[in-house]
Write a protein that holds these residues in place. Structure first.
Motif, short mmCIF file in Angstrom:
data_model
loop_
_atom_site.label_atom_id
_atom_site.label_comp_id
_atom_site.label_asym_id
_atom_site.label_seq_id
_atom_site.Cartn_x
_atom_site.Cartn_y
_atom_site.Cartn_z
N LEU A 4 0.86 -1.18 0.00
CA LEU A 4 0.00 0.00 0.00
C LEU A 4 0.89 1.22 0.00
O LEU A 4 1.78 1.34 0.85
CB LEU A 4 -0.92 -0.01 1.22
CG LEU A 4 -1.92 -1.17 1.28
CD1 LEU A 4 -2.45 -1.34 2.69
CD2 LEU A 4 -3.05 -0.93 0.29
N CYS A 22 -3.96 6.55 -2.68
CA CYS A 22 -3.48 5.26 -2.21
C CYS A 22 -3.48 4.31 -3.39
O CYS A 22 -4.48 4.21 -4.11
CB CYS A 22 -4.40 4.74 -1.11
SG CYS A 22 -4.28 2.98 -0.74
N GLY A 24 -2.79 0.27 -4.28
CA GLY A 24 -2.61 -1.05 -3.69
C GLY A 24 -2.14 -2.06 -4.73
O GLY A 24 -2.50 -1.99 -5.90
N TYR A 95 -3.26 6.85 6.41
CA TYR A 95 -2.96 5.52 5.88
C TYR A 95 -4.20 4.95 5.20
O TYR A 95 -5.32 5.27 5.57
CB TYR A 95 -2.58 4.56 7.01
CG TYR A 95 -1.36 4.93 7.80
CD1 TYR A 95 -1.44 5.78 8.91
CD2 TYR A 95 -0.10 4.42 7.47
CE1 TYR A 95 -0.32 6.11 9.65
CE2 TYR A 95 1.03 4.74 8.21
CZ TYR A 95 0.90 5.59 9.29
OH TYR A 95 2.02 5.91 10.04
N CYS A 96 -3.97 4.04 4.27
CA CYS A 96 -5.08 3.29 3.70
C CYS A 96 -4.90 1.81 4.03
O CYS A 96 -3.80 1.33 4.27
CB CYS A 96 -5.17 3.48 2.19
SG CYS A 96 -3.74 2.91 1.25
N ASN A 97 -6.01 1.12 4.09
CA ASN A 97 -5.98 -0.32 4.30
C ASN A 97 -7.34 -0.89 3.94
O ASN A 97 -8.29 -0.15 3.72
CB ASN A 97 -5.61 -0.67 5.74
CG ASN A 97 -4.88 -2.02 5.84
OD1 ASN A 97 -5.37 -3.03 5.37
ND2 ASN A 97 -3.70 -2.00 6.44
N LEU A 101 -8.53 -6.14 7.49
CA LEU A 101 -7.21 -5.55 7.36
C LEU A 101 -6.27 -6.44 6.56
O LEU A 101 -6.27 -7.66 6.70
CB LEU A 101 -6.61 -5.32 8.76
CG LEU A 101 -7.09 -4.09 9.53
CD1 LEU A 101 -6.44 -4.07 10.91
CD2 LEU A 101 -6.78 -2.81 8.79
N TRP A 105 0.94 -2.41 6.32
CA TRP A 105 0.57 -1.00 6.19
C TRP A 105 1.61 -0.30 5.32
O TRP A 105 2.78 -0.68 5.29
CB TRP A 105 0.53 -0.33 7.55
CG TRP A 105 -0.57 -0.81 8.44
CD1 TRP A 105 -0.55 -1.90 9.25
CD2 TRP A 105 -1.86 -0.21 8.61
NE1 TRP A 105 -1.75 -2.02 9.91
CE2 TRP A 105 -2.57 -1.00 9.54
CE3 TRP A 105 -2.48 0.92 8.07
CZ2 TRP A 105 -3.88 -0.69 9.95
CZ3 TRP A 105 -3.77 1.22 8.47
CH2 TRP A 105 -4.46 0.42 9.39
#
Length: 115
Positions: A4, A22, A24, A95-97, A101, A105
């Motif tokens: 990420l 963000c 991913g 932060y992104c997630n 989860l 991170w």
């Protein structure tokens, strides 16, 4: 592996706007509900906003409702947070997630709102 990468943070004055991103990889991004988190000194990460896998449903913390807009582009494995009318209390590392989860991170992106 899961990666990420957050970007777009910076220093702005109160009332200004900022857009963070963000990206991913290493997982099926289009299949995940995604969230933005904010971490401030001395506090844990709190959820700021979330968006469904298809992007048709969004949720916001009361502190940002009406000022922030979360969006995503599954073709680019990307998620965004458009932040407007920024306040000093919005300062933090963002932060992104995913939900559930993911295994790791990112490094986060620092947003500082100060005059």
């Amino acid at each position: 592996q899961v990666q990420l990468v957050e970007s777009g943070g910076g220093w702005v004055q109160p009332g200004e706007s900022l857009r963070i991103s963000c990206v991913g990889s290493g997982f099926h991004f289009p299949g995940y509900f995604m969230r933005w988190y904010r971490q401030t000194p001395g506090q844990g990460r709190e959820v700021v906003a979330g968006i469904s896998a298809e992007g048709d449903r969004t949720v916001y913390d009361d502190s940002v409702k009406g000022r922030f807009i979360i969006s995503r582009d599954n073709a680019k494995n990307s998620m965004y947070l458009q932040m407007s009318s920024l306040k000093p209390e919005d300062t933090g590392v963002y932060y992104c997630n995913g939900a559930p989860l993911l295994d790791s991170w990112g490094q986060g992106t620092q947003v500082t709102v100060s005059s």
